[in-house]
Motif scaffolding. Structure first.
Motif, mmCIF file in Angstrom:
data_model
loop_
_atom_site.group_PDB
_atom_site.id
_atom_site.type_symbol
_atom_site.label_atom_id
_atom_site.label_comp_id
_atom_site.label_asym_id
_atom_site.label_seq_id
_atom_site.Cartn_x
_atom_site.Cartn_y
_atom_site.Cartn_z
ATOM 1 N N CYS A 60 0.807 -1.219 0.000
ATOM 2 C CA CYS A 60 0.000 0.000 0.000
ATOM 3 C C CYS A 60 0.842 1.271 0.000
ATOM 4 C CB CYS A 60 -0.961 0.015 1.180
ATOM 5 S SG CYS A 60 -0.175 0.312 2.779
ATOM 6 N N TYR A 238 -4.257 2.830 1.858
ATOM 7 C CA TYR A 238 -4.735 1.830 0.903
ATOM 8 C C TYR A 238 -4.341 2.267 -0.491
ATOM 9 C CZ TYR A 238 -7.859 -1.227 -1.759
ATOM 10 O OH TYR A 238 -8.361 -2.144 -2.645
ATOM 11 N N LEU A 239 -3.601 1.437 -1.186
ATOM 12 C CA LEU A 239 -3.189 1.676 -2.569
ATOM 13 C C LEU A 239 -2.526 3.048 -2.736
ATOM 14 C CD1 LEU A 239 -3.558 -0.344 -4.909
ATOM 15 C CD2 LEU A 239 -5.341 1.143 -5.806
ATOM 16 N N PRO A 287 -6.704 -6.393 -4.094
ATOM 17 C CA PRO A 287 -6.416 -4.969 -4.327
ATOM 18 C C PRO A 287 -6.068 -4.723 -5.793
ATOM 19 C CG PRO A 287 -5.245 -5.794 -2.391
ATOM 20 C CD PRO A 287 -5.834 -6.989 -3.073
ATOM 21 N N SER A 289 -4.296 -3.089 -9.201
ATOM 22 C CA SER A 289 -2.894 -2.833 -9.502
ATOM 23 C C SER A 289 -2.582 -1.352 -9.320
ATOM 24 C CB SER A 289 -2.583 -3.242 -10.944
ATOM 25 O OG SER A 289 -1.308 -2.779 -11.327
ATOM 26 N N PRO A 290 -1.476 -1.030 -8.639
ATOM 27 C CA PRO A 290 -1.088 0.384 -8.509
ATOM 28 C C PRO A 290 -0.605 0.976 -9.828
ATOM 29 C CG PRO A 290 0.575 -1.044 -7.531
ATOM 30 C CD PRO A 290 -0.581 -1.925 -7.898
ATOM 31 N N PRO A 293 -4.617 2.182 -11.203
ATOM 32 C CA PRO A 293 -5.574 2.265 -10.101
ATOM 33 C C PRO A 293 -6.962 2.642 -10.595
ATOM 34 C CG PRO A 293 -4.158 4.198 -10.115
ATOM 35 C CD PRO A 293 -3.615 3.263 -11.155
ATOM 36 N N ARG A 298 -10.087 4.934 -4.530
ATOM 37 C CA ARG A 298 -9.291 3.751 -4.835
ATOM 38 C C ARG A 298 -9.886 2.479 -4.233
ATOM 39 N NH1 ARG A 298 -7.664 7.064 -7.899
ATOM 40 N NH2 ARG A 298 -5.529 7.810 -8.138
#
Length: 344
Positions: A60, A238-239, A287, A289-290, A293, A298
């Motif tokens: 994160c 988060y993210l 979650p 993918s960064p 996003p 997010r």
């Protein structure tokens, strides 16, 4: 924890709109370049003697935030001010002086200690680099006192890291971080690689050292029960985005973000009767993918209470929902998830 931390004056550390992106495709000269958005517009303050907890699941952006603050990683944008000075504008000499007052405790006690150096040499190294205690005998006497303070036998000063257990190695890392008596220590998941019984010992040691030296901590972790034990204030990520932060009592008693509430539902309770009757919130999917996003909030792809506004409107900004309690959610409320939890 430093309940007596003074938050009325100037913060020791001021982080404002910190961002970090890592290129992952196409190279720096390519038009098709993509980025991992590791940290997005993260802002917070840490005051002298305070412990500020930074929590969230793996990936994160917690550790990247800590490394950007110390300029072990160069941030993409944003401002970091330590002890009244802009870290991003520091020369090499100023950066060295800054690092004398800002130290790092690493996550893995097996990888963070040089196996070819004795623990005496490891703890002495920052003293030598910064020109503190040039007299060898004085330095060794000080190192022995540090070993005693962190609960290790001073007579083991000439032993090597492989001769110690994981908890003992982390105590060596703590002694090294405290050798220069810094104003701030960034603790990057310092107990996650240790057994639970050893975790408690290390956390108590960090508490005792903070009381003695008045050191401030940025305590990075993914375990909310660990963070609760040591922190004055807690921020949830988060993210790459900060979702919620407040003092630990308010956060645990009245989480206002659905992600915080879901994290807290996973923390086990020692009483089996209470644990059996608790409701566990199960988040769907993984979650995102960064690199790519989701639009808007997010968290909306996994949020049980998400509405159309969550994906169509920009990422909600942190707003004060109670005195000193901030949340980035369109539907921020005390325990916002009402009907989406399940009994286990």
């Amino acid at each position: 924890m430093a309940e007596n931390a003074n938050r009325s004056g100037q913060p020791l550390l001021h982080v404002e709109n910190l961002c970090k992106e890592f290129p992952v495709e196409g190279g720096f000269g390519s038009r098709n370049r993509k980025f991992v958005h590791a940290v997005n517009n993260v802002s917070f303050d840490i005051y002298p003697g305070e412990t500020f907890g930074l929590v969230g699941e793996s990936g994160c952006g917690k550790s990247t935030t800590g490394r950007c603050i110390m300029r072990l990683t160069q941030p993409t944008s944003g401002t970091v001010v330590f002890d009244g000075k802009d870290v991003g504008k520091m020369s090499k000499a100023e950066l060295k002086e800054m690092r004398r007052n800002m130290q790092f405790i690493f996550q893995d006690p097996y990888a963070s200690l040089n196996p070819r150096m004795t623990i005496g040499e490891i703890i002495s190294e920052p003293l030598i680099i910064h020109g503190v205690m040039p007299d060898k005998e004085e330095r060794l006497k000080y190192v022995r006192s540090l070993l005693d303070i962190v609960g290790l036998n001073p007579e083991h000063i000439n032993r090597y890291p492989h001769e110690f257990s994981g908890g003992q190695r982390q105590r060596v890392g703590i002694a090294r971080a405290f050798a220069l008596k810094p104003k701030l220590i960034i603790c990057d998941e310092p107990v996650s690689a240790l057994d639970v019984s050893i975790q408690a010992q290390v956390l108590n040691l960090l508490n005792d050292l903070q009381q003695e030296y008045g050191t401030a901590y940025l305590f990075i972790a993914h375990d909310l029960s660990v963070v609760q034990h040591i922190s004055d204030r807690i921020a949830v990520m988060y993210l790459g985005n900060m979702m919620e932060f407040s003092d630990w009592k308010s956060l645990y008693a009245a989480p206002h973000h659905p992600y915080t509430q879901s994290l807290l539902s996973a923390v086990p309770v020692p009483d089996p009767d209470i644990q059996h009757s608790r409701k566990r919130i199960i988040l769907q999917g993984d979650p995102p993918s960064p690199i790519d996003p989701p639009s808007g909030c997010r968290f909306h792809t996994r949020c049980p209470i998400a509405k159309d506004i969550c994906s169509k409107e920009p990422m909600p900004e942190l707003r004060e929902v109670a005195p000193g309690h901030f949340c980035a959610c369109h539907f921020a409320a005390d325990h916002p998830i009402k009907d989406s939890s399940v009994k286990l």
